[in-house]
Design an enzyme around this catalytic site. Structure first.
Site, PDB file in Angstrom:
ATOM      1  CG  HIS A   1      -3.473  33.783  17.713  1.00  0.00           C
ATOM      2  ND1 HIS A   1      -2.938  34.932  17.191  1.00  0.00           N
ATOM      3  CD2 HIS A   1      -3.966  33.087  16.659  1.00  0.00           C
ATOM      4  CE1 HIS A   1      -3.092  34.939  15.881  1.00  0.00           C
ATOM      5  NE2 HIS A   1      -3.722  33.827  15.534  1.00  0.00           N
TER       6      HIS A   1
ATOM      7  CD  GLU B   1      -0.412  35.954  21.952  1.00  0.00           C
ATOM      8  OE1 GLU B   1       0.497  36.629  21.446  1.00  0.00           O
ATOM      9  OE2 GLU B   1      -0.959  34.997  21.351  1.00  0.00           O
TER      10      GLU B   1
ATOM     11  CB  CYS C   1      -1.088  39.164  15.985  1.00  0.00           C
ATOM     12  SG  CYS C   1      -2.604  38.430  16.660  1.00  0.00           S
TER      13      CYS C   1
ATOM     14  CB  CYS D   1      -2.924  38.549  20.742  1.00  0.00           C
ATOM     15  SG  CYS D   1      -3.316  36.920  20.032  1.00  0.00           S
TER      16      CYS D   1
END
Length: 172
Positions: A56, A58, A86, A89
């Site tokens: 992801h 992040e 999410c 993260c």
């Protein structure tokens, strides 16, 4: 320079990362890590192209920042991300000891900072992250909407097209 103006400047950089993800066929989420007004890590979604479910934006930005500063603890860092993180993260930001999270648009299905839960506020956590939401929210939301409309093959009455996700588009 006001805090809002500063946050918008860094969020524009994160939006550029999101456009890069979209250009590669990934969901357009971008993130940057800032320490003392210097960008020390950048990332964009790439779980599809990397075959890595943890890739992801992040996590990518936090990994780059930790490598850059030589420490996995990023206690003075600010994480700027185009879409609400999410749960995974959020956990990464807590483990990195990020000081502040700034995000653009809420993510109603998986957002764990505000939308589906307030994970940063869980009482069992030993670190608190200041959260600011809504910075360039419309730009972040529009990028996601154009991406998914294009992916579904829908036309957009507003005139958006795949060009709307071009990495060179200015998001002012």
């Amino acid at each position: 320079m006001t805090t809002r103006t500063r946050d918008e400047r860094f969020m524009r950089h994160a939006l550029d990362e999101a456009r890069t993800a979209a250009h590669k066929g990934e969901v357009p989420v971008g993130a940057i890590v800032v320490v003392d007004d210097e960008v020390v890590g950048v990332g964009h979604n790439r779980p599809v192209t990397s075959s890595d479910p943890t890739a992801h934006a992040e996590v990518e930005a936090l990994r780059a920042a930790a490598s850059h500063v030589g420490n996995y603890r990023l206690t003075s860092a600010e994480l700027f991300v185009t879409v609400e993180p999410c749960l995974m993260c959020v956990g990464a930001a807590v483990h990195a000891r990020v000081k502040r999270l700034v995000f653009g648009a809420r993510e109603p299905k998986a957002g764990a900072a505000r939308s589906t839960m307030r994970a940063f506020e869980h009482p069992a956590l030993n670190h608190r992250v200041d959260v600011v939401e809504g910075v360039l929210e419309e730009d972040a939301r529009a990028l996601m909407q154009v991406f998914f409309r294009t992916r579904r093959g829908e036309s957009d009455d507003a005139g958006d097209s795949p060009r709307g996700i071009s990495p060179s588009r200015n998001s002012s």
